[in-house]
Design a protein around this motif. Structure first.
Motif, PDB file in Angstrom:
ATOM      1  N   UNK A   1      45.854  35.529  30.938  1.00 33.46           N
ATOM      2  CA  UNK A   1      45.236  34.332  30.403  1.00 33.46           C
ATOM      3  C   UNK A   1      44.124  33.774  31.266  1.00 33.46           C
ATOM      4  N   UNK A   2      44.000  34.261  32.488  1.00 30.35           N
ATOM      5  CA  UNK A   2      42.946  33.775  33.393  1.00 30.35           C
ATOM      6  C   UNK A   2      41.950  34.869  33.753  1.00 30.35           C
ATOM      7  N   UNK A   3      42.408  36.095  33.805  1.00 29.32           N
ATOM      8  CA  UNK A   3      41.566  37.229  34.175  1.00 29.32           C
ATOM      9  C   UNK A   3      41.286  38.079  32.934  1.00 29.32           C
ATOM     10  N   UNK A   4      40.083  38.648  32.893  1.00 23.94           N
ATOM     11  CA  UNK A   4      39.703  39.520  31.788  1.00 23.94           C
ATOM     12  C   UNK A   4      39.036  40.770  32.337  1.00 23.94           C
ATOM     13  N   UNK A   5      39.590  41.924  31.971  1.00 20.50           N
ATOM     14  CA  UNK A   5      39.020  43.185  32.420  1.00 20.50           C
ATOM     15  C   UNK A   5      38.113  43.742  31.318  1.00 20.50           C
ATOM     16  N   UNK A   6      37.022  44.351  31.721  1.00 22.19           N
ATOM     17  CA  UNK A   6      36.118  44.964  30.753  1.00 22.19           C
ATOM     18  C   UNK A   6      35.585  46.265  31.319  1.00 22.19           C
ATOM     19  N   UNK A   7      35.117  47.114  30.437  1.00 22.66           N
ATOM     20  CA  UNK A   7      34.628  48.421  30.832  1.00 22.66           C
ATOM     21  C   UNK A   7      33.312  48.696  30.130  1.00 22.66           C
ATOM     22  N   UNK A   8      32.398  49.320  30.833  1.00 28.72           N
ATOM     23  CA  UNK A   8      31.117  49.676  30.245  1.00 28.72           C
ATOM     24  C   UNK A   8      30.768  51.092  30.656  1.00 28.72           C
ATOM     25  N   UNK A   9      30.578  51.929  29.659  1.00 29.73           N
ATOM     26  CA  UNK A   9      30.179  53.308  29.898  1.00 29.73           C
ATOM     27  C   UNK A   9      28.659  53.370  30.011  1.00 29.73           C
ATOM     28  N   UNK A  10      28.181  54.086  30.998  1.00 24.31           N
ATOM     29  CA  UNK A  10      26.747  54.205  31.214  1.00 24.31           C
ATOM     30  C   UNK A  10      26.075  54.790  29.977  1.00 24.31           C
ATOM     31  N   UNK A  11      24.973  54.167  29.559  1.00 17.66           N
ATOM     32  CA  UNK A  11      24.299  54.596  28.332  1.00 17.66           C
ATOM     33  C   UNK A  11      22.949  55.236  28.591  1.00 17.66           C
ATOM     34  N   UNK A  12      22.556  55.270  29.847  1.00 20.08           N
ATOM     35  CA  UNK A  12      21.264  55.880  30.147  1.00 20.08           C
ATOM     36  C   UNK A  12      21.330  56.527  31.523  1.00 20.08           C
ATOM     37  N   UNK A  13      20.418  57.435  31.732  1.00 17.47           N
ATOM     38  CA  UNK A  13      20.370  58.130  33.026  1.00 17.47           C
ATOM     39  C   UNK A  13      20.143  57.107  34.135  1.00 17.47           C
ATOM     40  N   UNK A  14      20.920  57.245  35.162  1.00 19.14           N
ATOM     41  CA  UNK A  14      20.789  56.348  36.303  1.00 19.14           C
ATOM     42  C   UNK A  14      21.687  55.132  36.232  1.00 19.14           C
ATOM     43  N   UNK A  15      22.163  54.812  35.019  1.00 16.14           N
ATOM     44  CA  UNK A  15      23.094  53.691  34.884  1.00 16.14           C
ATOM     45  C   UNK A  15      24.476  54.130  35.354  1.00 16.14           C
ATOM     46  N   UNK A  16      25.314  53.166  35.679  1.00 16.61           N
ATOM     47  CA  UNK A  16      26.630  53.490  36.204  1.00 16.61           C
ATOM     48  C   UNK A  16      27.733  53.030  35.261  1.00 16.61           C
ATOM     49  N   UNK A  17      28.796  53.816  35.243  1.00 17.76           N
ATOM     50  CA  UNK A  17      29.993  53.373  34.548  1.00 17.76           C
ATOM     51  C   UNK A  17      30.640  52.268  35.380  1.00 17.76           C
ATOM     52  N   UNK A  18      31.037  51.187  34.743  1.00 17.00           N
ATOM     53  CA  UNK A  18      31.600  50.081  35.505  1.00 17.00           C
ATOM     54  C   UNK A  18      32.834  49.506  34.832  1.00 17.00           C
ATOM     55  N   UNK A  19      33.722  49.014  35.665  1.00 13.56           N
ATOM     56  CA  UNK A  19      34.859  48.229  35.201  1.00 13.56           C
ATOM     57  C   UNK A  19      34.803  46.912  35.952  1.00 13.56           C
ATOM     58  N   UNK A  20      34.822  45.818  35.218  1.00 14.93           N
ATOM     59  CA  UNK A  20      34.685  44.506  35.833  1.00 14.93           C
ATOM     60  C   UNK A  20      35.919  43.657  35.555  1.00 14.93           C
ATOM     61  N   UNK A  21      36.132  42.724  36.440  1.00 20.24           N
ATOM     62  CA  UNK A  21      37.242  41.782  36.297  1.00 20.24           C
ATOM     63  C   UNK A  21      36.679  40.377  36.423  1.00 20.24           C
ATOM     64  N   UNK A  22      36.667  39.667  35.310  1.00 18.72           N
ATOM     65  CA  UNK A  22      36.246  38.278  35.297  1.00 18.72           C
ATOM     66  C   UNK A  22      37.459  37.410  35.614  1.00 18.72           C
ATOM     67  N   UNK A  23      37.336  36.620  36.661  1.00 20.14           N
ATOM     68  CA  UNK A  23      38.474  35.816  37.121  1.00 20.14           C
ATOM     69  C   UNK A  23      38.138  34.332  36.966  1.00 20.14           C
ATOM     70  N   UNK A  24      38.842  33.682  36.092  1.00 22.85           N
ATOM     71  CA  UNK A  24      38.634  32.254  35.819  1.00 22.85           C
ATOM     72  C   UNK A  24      39.847  31.446  36.255  1.00 22.85           C
ATOM     73  N   UNK A  25      39.655  30.152  36.359  1.00 26.43           N
ATOM     74  CA  UNK A  25      40.748  29.248  36.751  1.00 26.43           C
ATOM     75  C   UNK A  25      41.461  29.767  37.997  1.00 26.43           C
ATOM     76  N   UNK A  26      40.672  30.128  38.983  1.00 29.86           N
ATOM     77  CA  UNK A  26      41.235  30.732  40.190  1.00 29.86           C
ATOM     78  C   UNK A  26      42.108  29.747  40.954  1.00 29.86           C
ATOM     79  N   UNK A  27      43.123  30.306  41.580  1.00 30.73           N
ATOM     80  CA  UNK A  27      44.077  29.523  42.367  1.00 30.73           C
ATOM     81  C   UNK A  27      44.071  30.035  43.807  1.00 30.73           C
ATOM     82  N   UNK A  28      44.477  29.203  44.746  1.00 29.68           N
ATOM     83  CA  UNK A  28      44.543  29.688  46.130  1.00 29.68           C
ATOM     84  C   UNK A  28      45.406  30.940  46.282  1.00 29.68           C
ATOM     85  N   UNK A  29      46.423  31.065  45.473  1.00 26.47           N
ATOM     86  CA  UNK A  29      47.288  32.248  45.561  1.00 26.47           C
ATOM     87  C   UNK A  29      46.617  33.517  45.041  1.00 26.47           C
TER      88      UNK A  29
END
Length: 133
Positions: free
Chosen positions: A66-94
């Motif tokens: 409910x706070x973190x969202x993972x996403x993936x993007x496959x490279x669509x052009x030469x030189x681009x990179x495949x990436x997996x990202x983690x968007x972290x919202x409502x962060x807590x000290x823990x």
């Protein structure tokens, strides 16, 4: 050669947001499960989120659901990179930890749903996330 390059992270106040990304190369990006672990000081490394590239499903630890969202993007052009990202919202000290991206040649996110075997995963270098109170 499998390469996972993590970036992002940093310092943020509680309630804020950060994004970490992992650039992946050297393997069949669409055939692997890829996700994130984290390790806080004095604690064991824990699985927090995974993206199954085969069927597009995602897995989240209860602590980040409910706070973190993972996403993936496959490279669509030469030189681009495949990436997996983690968007972290409502962060807590823990949430403070070193965050690691990891890839599993078995695509079902098995090691994010139960005990993991570190030797069977490919690991990127960690990136520090610090959440101040």
């Amino acid at each position: 050669e499998v390469q996972l390059q993590a970036s992002g992270g940093g310092l943020v106040q509680a309630g804020g947001s950060l994004r970490v990304s992992c650039a992946a190369s050297g393997f069949g990006f669409d055939d692997y499960a890829i996700g994130w672990f984290r390790q806080a000081p004095g604690k064991e490394r824990e699985a927090i989120s995974c993206f199954n590239k085969v069927d597009g499903t995602t897995v989240y630890a209860d602590s980040v659901k409910g706070r973190f969202t993972i996403s993936s993007r496959t490279a669509s052009s030469r030189g681009a990179k495949n990436t997996v990202s983690l968007q972290m919202d409502s962060l807590k000290p823990e949430d403070t930890a070193v965050y690691y991206c990891a890839a599993d040649p078995f695509p079902s996110c098995r090691y994010w749903s139960g005990p993991y075997r570190a030797s069977e995963l490919y690991w990127g270098q960690g990136t520090q996330v610090t959440v101040s109170s």
